[in-house]
Write an enzyme that holds these catalytic residues in place. Structure first.
Site, PDB file in Angstrom:
ATOM      1  N   LYS A  13       0.884  -1.032  -0.184  1.00  0.00           N
ATOM      2  CA  LYS A  13       0.046   0.062  -0.029  1.00  0.00           C
ATOM      3  C   LYS A  13       0.984   1.343  -0.116  1.00  0.00           C
ATOM      4  O   LYS A  13       0.630   2.290  -0.814  1.00  0.00           O
ATOM      5  CB  LYS A  13      -1.007  -0.278   1.267  1.00  0.00           C
ATOM      6  CG  LYS A  13      -1.335   0.997   1.791  1.00  0.00           C
ATOM      7  CD  LYS A  13      -2.194   0.696   3.059  1.00  0.00           C
ATOM      8  CE  LYS A  13      -1.554   0.340   4.351  1.00  0.00           C
ATOM      9  NZ  LYS A  13      -1.139   1.495   4.884  1.00  0.00           N
ATOM     10  N   ARG A  88      -9.443   3.479   8.544  1.00  0.00           N
ATOM     11  CA  ARG A  88      -9.212   1.973   9.005  1.00  0.00           C
ATOM     12  C   ARG A  88     -10.341   1.298   9.478  1.00  0.00           C
ATOM     13  O   ARG A  88     -10.329   0.231  10.054  1.00  0.00           O
ATOM     14  CB  ARG A  88      -8.167   1.958   9.898  1.00  0.00           C
ATOM     15  CG  ARG A  88      -6.803   1.866   9.093  1.00  0.00           C
ATOM     16  CD  ARG A  88      -5.714   1.896  10.230  1.00  0.00           C
ATOM     17  NE  ARG A  88      -4.653   0.921   9.539  1.00  0.00           N
ATOM     18  CZ  ARG A  88      -3.505   1.548   9.304  1.00  0.00           C
ATOM     19  NH1 ARG A  88      -3.126   2.409   9.137  1.00  0.00           N
ATOM     20  NH2 ARG A  88      -2.602   0.292   8.813  1.00  0.00           N
ATOM     21  N   ARG A 127      10.938  -5.703   6.196  1.00  0.00           N
ATOM     22  CA  ARG A 127      10.557  -4.409   5.746  1.00  0.00           C
ATOM     23  C   ARG A 127      11.585  -3.453   6.278  1.00  0.00           C
ATOM     24  O   ARG A 127      12.083  -3.505   7.473  1.00  0.00           O
ATOM     25  CB  ARG A 127       8.959  -3.898   6.172  1.00  0.00           C
ATOM     26  CG  ARG A 127       8.953  -2.362   5.549  1.00  0.00           C
ATOM     27  CD  ARG A 127       7.345  -2.326   5.487  1.00  0.00           C
ATOM     28  NE  ARG A 127       6.674  -2.247   6.499  1.00  0.00           N
ATOM     29  CZ  ARG A 127       5.241  -2.396   6.577  1.00  0.00           C
ATOM     30  NH1 ARG A 127       4.606  -1.861   5.455  1.00  0.00           N
ATOM     31  NH2 ARG A 127       4.819  -2.172   7.747  1.00  0.00           N
ATOM     32  N   ARG A 159      11.165  -0.725  11.122  1.00  0.00           N
ATOM     33  CA  ARG A 159      10.262  -0.006  11.909  1.00  0.00           C
ATOM     34  C   ARG A 159      10.195  -0.576  13.374  1.00  0.00           C
ATOM     35  O   ARG A 159      10.076  -1.893  13.051  1.00  0.00           O
ATOM     36  CB  ARG A 159       9.058   0.229  11.178  1.00  0.00           C
ATOM     37  CG  ARG A 159       8.647   1.721  10.931  1.00  0.00           C
ATOM     38  CD  ARG A 159       7.600   1.704  10.043  1.00  0.00           C
ATOM     39  NE  ARG A 159       6.103   1.275  10.749  1.00  0.00           N
ATOM     40  CZ  ARG A 159       5.171   0.887   9.935  1.00  0.00           C
ATOM     41  NH1 ARG A 159       5.107   1.233   8.699  1.00  0.00           N
ATOM     42  NH2 ARG A 159       4.069   0.287  10.488  1.00  0.00           N
ATOM     43  N   ARG A 171      -1.855  -5.923  14.515  1.00  0.00           N
ATOM     44  CA  ARG A 171      -2.370  -5.186  13.427  1.00  0.00           C
ATOM     45  C   ARG A 171      -3.010  -5.887  12.081  1.00  0.00           C
ATOM     46  O   ARG A 171      -3.996  -5.329  11.808  1.00  0.00           O
ATOM     47  CB  ARG A 171      -0.882  -4.457  12.665  1.00  0.00           C
ATOM     48  CG  ARG A 171      -0.791  -3.144  13.471  1.00  0.00           C
ATOM     49  CD  ARG A 171       1.099  -3.086  13.412  1.00  0.00           C
ATOM     50  NE  ARG A 171       1.339  -2.768  12.153  1.00  0.00           N
ATOM     51  CZ  ARG A 171       2.492  -3.119  11.669  1.00  0.00           C
ATOM     52  NH1 ARG A 171       3.454  -3.621  12.580  1.00  0.00           N
ATOM     53  NH2 ARG A 171       2.998  -2.833  10.684  1.00  0.00           N
TER      54      ARG A 171
HETATM   55  P1  ADP Z   1       0.640  -0.600   8.843  1.00  0.00           P
HETATM   56  O1  ADP Z   1      -0.087  -0.137   7.709  1.00  0.00           O
HETATM   57  O2  ADP Z   1       1.923  -1.697   8.361  1.00  0.00           O
HETATM   58  O3  ADP Z   1      -0.064  -1.095  10.011  1.00  0.00           O
HETATM   59  P2  ADP Z   1       1.027   2.305   9.341  1.00  0.00           P
HETATM   60  O4  ADP Z   1       2.278   3.083   9.344  1.00  0.00           O
HETATM   61  O5  ADP Z   1       0.051   2.466   8.146  1.00  0.00           O
HETATM   62  O6  ADP Z   1       1.396   0.727   9.270  1.00  0.00           O
HETATM   63  O7  ADP Z   1       0.468   2.851  10.845  1.00  0.00           O
HETATM   64  C1  ADP Z   1       1.248   2.420  11.889  1.00  0.00           C
HETATM   65  C2  ADP Z   1       0.178   2.563  13.069  1.00  0.00           C
HETATM   66  O8  ADP Z   1      -0.293   4.024  13.101  1.00  0.00           O
HETATM   67  C3  ADP Z   1      -0.776   1.837  13.258  1.00  0.00           C
HETATM   68  O9  ADP Z   1      -0.456   0.609  13.798  1.00  0.00           O
HETATM   69  C4  ADP Z   1      -1.824   2.509  14.085  1.00  0.00           C
HETATM   70  O10 ADP Z   1      -1.130   2.369  15.516  1.00  0.00           O
HETATM   71  C5  ADP Z   1      -1.468   3.889  13.783  1.00  0.00           C
HETATM   72  N1  ADP Z   1      -2.521   4.159  12.807  1.00  0.00           N
HETATM   73  C6  ADP Z   1      -2.332   4.284  11.217  1.00  0.00           C
HETATM   74  N2  ADP Z   1      -3.343   4.848  10.792  1.00  0.00           N
HETATM   75  C7  ADP Z   1      -4.464   4.892  11.831  1.00  0.00           C
HETATM   76  C8  ADP Z   1      -5.943   4.999  11.808  1.00  0.00           C
HETATM   77  N3  ADP Z   1      -6.493   5.148  10.479  1.00  0.00           N
HETATM   78  N4  ADP Z   1      -6.458   4.943  12.799  1.00  0.00           N
HETATM   79  C9  ADP Z   1      -6.087   4.582  13.796  1.00  0.00           C
HETATM   80  N5  ADP Z   1      -4.779   4.385  14.132  1.00  0.00           N
HETATM   81  C10 ADP Z   1      -3.878   4.578  12.902  1.00  0.00           C
END
Ligand code: ADP
Ligand code: ZN
Length: 212
Positions: A13, A88, A127, A159, A171
């Protein structure tokens, strides 16, 4: 162009979002990067989000939606945006529809990238991410110079939440429980586009472009 991109962790993504944002010359609004930046700079949002991000849970909607509302106000007037990692869950999708309705517009497409769980896990475990520009690499496809970003010279490293197996599983579980139902949500609105994320970066981009 106003786009949303979603998919399980490791679906590619982030990579596709960057490519699409460049193609359409629109800002990519990357939720995870916004939280990581806020945490790194100990802002008020960062302090509220830190524990959730560390353990792989969703940051509470009221925090997340406010961050998006502010960020979108600037982008909507200027040719659009791509949202990566938001919405999400259904409450966030409804909030997004309201924010856009207030600005007199709607989404053009919601792109769902699908991959099987084994691929998802293998990709997350290897990653590597640039801490400055967010570009994504993999142990199997690292930057040319060890730990140095090809694009910006920043530091490339895993990360923190990608090395914690418990956080990764959490997640993925949350993705299936809360984010996957967005497929139905956007299908009903006629904007869902589903692509198979197993191919190469260019294959996946081609599939997306064909559908847009
Ligand atoms: P990934 O898609 O690998 O989980 P992201 O970088 O998109 O990683 O997100 C990292 C973290 O940021 C998530 O695990 C969550 O804690 C927080 N996060 C990201 N987007 C949202 C969202 N839309 N709502 C709530 N928490 C979010
Ligand atoms: Zn970089």
């Amino acid at each position: 162009m106003r786009l949303v991109v979603f998919g399980p962790q490791g679906a590619g993504k982030g990579t596709q979002s960057q490519l699409l944002a460049e193609k359409y010359d629109i800002p990519a609004i990357v939720m995870g990067d916004m939280f990581r930046w806020a945490i790194g700079h100990s802002t008020e949002v960062g302090r509220k989000a830190a524990e959730y991000v560390r353990t792989g849970r969703l940051v509470p909607d009221e925090v997340t939606i406010e961050v998006v509302r502010e960020r979108l106000a600037a982008a909507v007037g200027r040719g659009g945006f791509l949202l990566d990692g938001f919405p999400r869950n259904t409450a966030q999708a409804e909030a997004l529809d309201e924010i856009l309705a207030d600005q007199g517009c709607t989404l053009d497409a919601a792109i769902a990238i699908e991959v099987p769980e084994e691929i998802s896990l293998a990709r997350i475990m290897g990653r590597l991410v640039c801490s400055s520009c967010g570009r994504v690499y993999h142990l199997d496809a690292p930057p040319a110079r060890d730990r140095v970003c090809d694009r910006c010279g920043g530091e490339v490293a895993p990360r923190a939440d990608d090395t914690d197996e418990h956080a990764i599983r959490e997640r993925l579980r949350l993705y299936h429980e809360q984010t996957e139902p967005l497929k139905d949500y956007y299908k009903r609105r006629g904007v869902l586009r589903v692509v198979d994320g197993r191919g190469t970066r260019d294959d996946v981009l081609d599939q997306i472009m064909t559908q847009l």
